[in-house]
Write a protein that holds these residues in place. Structure first.
Motif, PDB file in Angstrom:
ATOM      1  N   ILE B 116       0.881  -1.355  -0.465  1.00 52.40           N
ATOM      2  CA  ILE B 116       0.210  -0.292   0.293  1.00 52.40           C
ATOM      3  C   ILE B 116       0.541   0.958   0.377  1.00 52.40           C
ATOM      4  N   SER B 117       2.482   1.173   0.799  1.00 52.27           N
ATOM      5  CA  SER B 117       3.112   2.286   0.879  1.00 52.27           C
ATOM      6  C   SER B 117       2.986   3.354  -0.294  1.00 52.27           C
ATOM      7  N   GLY B 118       3.537   2.115  -2.058  1.00 48.94           N
ATOM      8  CA  GLY B 118       3.679   2.862  -3.068  1.00 48.94           C
ATOM      9  C   GLY B 118       2.052   3.831  -3.267  1.00 48.94           C
ATOM     10  N   ALA B 119       1.192   4.288  -2.512  1.00 50.48           N
ATOM     11  CA  ALA B 119       0.132   5.102  -3.028  1.00 50.48           C
ATOM     12  C   ALA B 119       0.693   6.302  -2.237  1.00 50.48           C
ATOM     13  N   ASN B 171      -6.580  -6.824  -3.023  1.00 48.53           N
ATOM     14  CA  ASN B 171      -6.688  -6.055  -2.037  1.00 48.53           C
ATOM     15  C   ASN B 171      -5.566  -4.804  -1.683  1.00 48.53           C
ATOM     16  N   ALA B 172      -4.471  -5.356  -1.781  1.00 50.57           N
ATOM     17  CA  ALA B 172      -4.128  -3.857  -1.779  1.00 50.57           C
ATOM     18  C   ALA B 172      -3.895  -2.083  -2.352  1.00 50.57           C
ATOM     19  N   ALA B 173      -4.279  -3.338  -3.557  1.00 52.29           N
ATOM     20  CA  ALA B 173      -4.529  -1.309  -5.068  1.00 52.29           C
ATOM     21  C   ALA B 173      -5.338  -1.179  -3.882  1.00 52.29           C
ATOM     22  N   ALA B 174      -6.553  -1.774  -3.985  1.00 50.70           N
ATOM     23  CA  ALA B 174      -8.093  -0.656  -3.690  1.00 50.70           C
ATOM     24  C   ALA B 174      -7.457  -0.243  -2.357  1.00 50.70           C
ATOM     25  N   ALA B 175      -6.781  -0.315  -1.388  1.00 51.13           N
ATOM     26  CA  ALA B 175      -6.710   0.374   0.178  1.00 51.13           C
ATOM     27  C   ALA B 175      -5.711   1.228  -0.464  1.00 51.13           C
ATOM     28  N   ALA B 176      -5.112   0.956  -1.471  1.00 56.01           N
ATOM     29  CA  ALA B 176      -3.830   1.779  -2.245  1.00 56.01           C
ATOM     30  C   ALA B 176      -4.708   3.350  -2.936  1.00 56.01           C
ATOM     31  N   VAL B 314       0.171   1.844  -7.702  1.00 52.02           N
ATOM     32  CA  VAL B 314       0.232   0.415  -7.383  1.00 52.02           C
ATOM     33  C   VAL B 314      -1.507   0.266  -7.810  1.00 52.02           C
ATOM     34  N   LEU B 315      -2.197   0.663  -8.568  1.00 54.34           N
ATOM     35  CA  LEU B 315      -3.424   0.492  -8.950  1.00 54.34           C
ATOM     36  C   LEU B 315      -2.789  -0.225 -10.110  1.00 54.34           C
ATOM     37  N   ALA B 316      -2.523   0.447 -10.860  1.00 52.63           N
ATOM     38  CA  ALA B 316      -1.985  -0.267 -12.424  1.00 52.63           C
ATOM     39  C   ALA B 316      -1.038  -1.531 -12.023  1.00 52.63           C
ATOM     40  N   ALA B 317      -0.234  -1.227 -11.771  1.00 50.58           N
ATOM     41  CA  ALA B 317       0.334  -2.906 -11.433  1.00 50.58           C
ATOM     42  C   ALA B 317      -0.258  -3.332 -10.751  1.00 50.58           C
ATOM     43  N   HIS B 318      -0.257  -3.162  -9.633  1.00 50.87           N
ATOM     44  CA  HIS B 318      -1.198  -5.122  -8.238  1.00 50.87           C
ATOM     45  C   HIS B 318      -2.338  -4.693  -8.791  1.00 50.87           C
ATOM     46  N   GLY B 319      -2.807  -3.413  -9.419  1.00 58.52           N
ATOM     47  CA  GLY B 319      -4.374  -3.762  -9.444  1.00 58.52           C
ATOM     48  C   GLY B 319      -5.248  -3.978 -10.452  1.00 58.52           C
TER      49      GLY B 319
END
Lengths: 123, 418
Positions: B116-119, B171-176, B314-319
């Motif tokens: 999440i920190s990436g965002a 999960n992490a991307a939505a939170a980010a 984070v959205l583009a890569a993980h989401g």
């Protein structure tokens, strides 16, 4: 001709460059420097060793300008580099005896007048 | 103490010991991946956002999170039978010691929170961040892990998520995205060019992430068997495909292959193959990897034109990569390889719908729960560093250190209390 020397905060460099560009001030030299002024100390700790950073990172701009450009240059820096906190820096305006452009040998007024830059592509 | 419980398998245990260490290493690796992409004055802060998760999230997992995720409980949340590691001993969980299974899962919780920190780099205050990721792991990660892996409703539904496409990445991307939106942009965002300070750090982090990901995916077989071999090979092949496709897109768009682009491509490939690793054939993994480049590549270009300061994408890569991988799992899954279930291409179109439900449920729950959590933490803690603190840099203002201190002009102070 005058030489404008400005000592500014590193985090303000981009804003100052934009302001100078808008004021049509083009040629300049930029150096990262460290200095000591009235700015409050910054204490850091490394494995229990505490140090006070006496010198603060600043950026020094040197700009050679013709006389009528001094005021816009100074105004642009004053406006863009200011945060209102101690440590914003200084501007010095110095008289210049001679200026030469190395490429052409032009001197003084011609030498501080910018020429149109040409784009280059390192393809 | 039982040293050799009947059902323990030595080979499986050996592989899971190595896998656990590999996945634990991914969190420092993520720190370097992210740390290379921020400005010099925020290097330590960005690295620390990953490193600190090893402590706070790791301990919270051992003491409470593991039970919430893997305790029996109901279909929505695990029970409290493993609270404070009660009964988490050396008896066999599958074919490996239960305590080792708990440790392996801990490494997943740790890296998911750190993702999440990436965002929110270069602006979130560190104490608020620690409180946030620790509670987020307990309130958001643990339930979703229970849904998918702990016998919860998504596993009953038949969702296929081999190593954490929904649980970890979506999960992490939505939170980010939610956290970045609530926190607001960095003070210099969209006003100044914010350039990466150390691209070699990012490449170093990418290499270590890929290495660690073999533990992440092949380890998710929880055994040293054929499925682990399949997941291992797919974890190698898919990012190769994404790297090729991504650099080709880069080449066509800008006529140059960028290093940050290559690093991003590899990570997107790894994200996309994560849910599919043990379910699809190696050839399918290559196809999945090649195709995964497209949605993430264009999502990244789109994000850069918006006001959303998802600083390190984070959205583009993980989401986007995670959703693509999860859906493609529902398309390419092949029972002949995995022995579990088929996807659309192998005559089971319903699997794609189940995958979609799993993605949507994860996005919805993570988004809403994160929103409430950040709002609540915001009533107690100041979330965002002031403009001035951001200007000076998060390293000095949050940690009292610099990544590249030169020492000129540093005056030694007497030690406190001396």
């Amino acid at each position: 001709m005058k030489l404008v020397i400005a000592i500014i905060r590193p985090e303000k460099v981009s804003e100052v460059l934009v302001a100078l560009y808008r004021a049509e001030v083009r040629g300049m030299t930029l150096t990262p420097v460290q200095g000591h002024g009235a700015e409050s100390e910054q204490v850091e700790t490394y494995r229990g060793t505490r140090v006070k950073m006496e010198l603060h990172d600043k950026v020094r701009l040197e700009i050679g300008v013709s006389d009528h450009f001094v005021e816009p240059t100074v105004k642009a820096i004053l406006a863009a580099a200011k945060t209102g906190e101690i440590g914003d820096g200084k501007i010095f305006v110095l008289p210049v005896e001679n200026v030469y452009r190395i490429r052409t040998g032009e001197r003084d007024q011609e030498a501080v007048t910018p020429v149109a830059a040409t784009a280059s592509d390192f393809e | 103490m039982l040293v050799n419980t009947p059902n323990l398998n030595s080979a499986d245990t050996a592989w899971m010991l190595i896998s656990t260490a590999l996945v634990l290493m991914m969190t420092p690796a993520l720190g370097f991946f992210y740390g290379g992409m921020v400005r010099t004055k925020n290097t330590l802060n960005t690295l620390m956002m990953s490193f600190i998760s090893l402590g706070f999230v790791g301990l919270a997992w051992a003491l409470l999170g593991y039970s919430l995720a893997f305790g029996k409980g109901c279909s929505w949340l695990g029970g409290l039978e493993f609270l404070f590691l009660k009964d988490v001993g050396l008896s066999a969980q599958g074919t490996i010691p239960h305590a080792l299974f708990m440790a392996y899962q801990a490494t997943f919780a740790i890296i998911t929170a750190a993702l999440i920190s990436g965002a929110i780099v270069e602006r979130m205050r560190f104490t608020a961040y620690i409180v946030f990721i620790t509670l987020w792991m307990l309130i958001v990660y643990a339930p979703v892990a229970h849904w998918v892996w702990g016998g919860g409703w998504l596993s009953t539904l038949g969702a296929l998520d081999f190593a954490g496409g929904t649980v970890v990445h979506i999960n992490a991307a939505a939170a980010a995205v939610v956290t970045a939106t609530l926190l607001g942009a960095r003070k210099d965002f969209a006003r100044l060019a914010i350039l990466p300070q150390n691209v070699p750090f990012t490449l170093l982090g990418t290499g270590l992430l890929w290495l660690g990901w073999f533990g992440f995916n092949a380890g998710s077989a929880l055994a040293a068997n054929g499925i682990a071999g399949l997941a291992f090979v797919n974890t190698m092949l898919a990012p190769m495909g994404t790297l090729v496709a991504w650099t080709t897109l880069d080449l066509m768009r800008t006529r140059k292959v960028t290093a940050i682009g290559a690093a991003t491509g590899i990570v997107v490939g790894l994200v996309a193959i994560t849910p599919a690793a043990g379910f699809v054939s190696p050839l399918s993994a290559i196809v999945l990897g090649l195709l995964a480049a497209f949605p993430s590549y264009y999502a990244l270009l789109w994000r850069a034109r918006t006001r959303l300061d998802d600083s390190l994408d984070v959205l583009a890569a993980h989401g986007v990569g995670g959703v693509f991988g999860a859906l493609m799992t529902g398309v390419l899954a092949d029972k002949a390889w995995n022995g579990v279930g088929d996807g659309l291409l192998h005559g089971n179109p319903k699997q794609l719908w189940i995958q979609f439900v799993a993605c949507a449920a994860t996005v919805a729950y993570s988004g809403i729960a994160t929103f409430i959590l950040v709002k609540l933490i915001g009533t107690v803690f100041q979330l965002k560093a002031s403009d001035r603190a951001q200007g000076v840099g998060m390293d000095v203002t949050q940690h009292g250190e610099e990544a590249y201190a030169r020492g000129e002009g540093a005056v030694l102070l007497p030690t406190e209390g001396a």
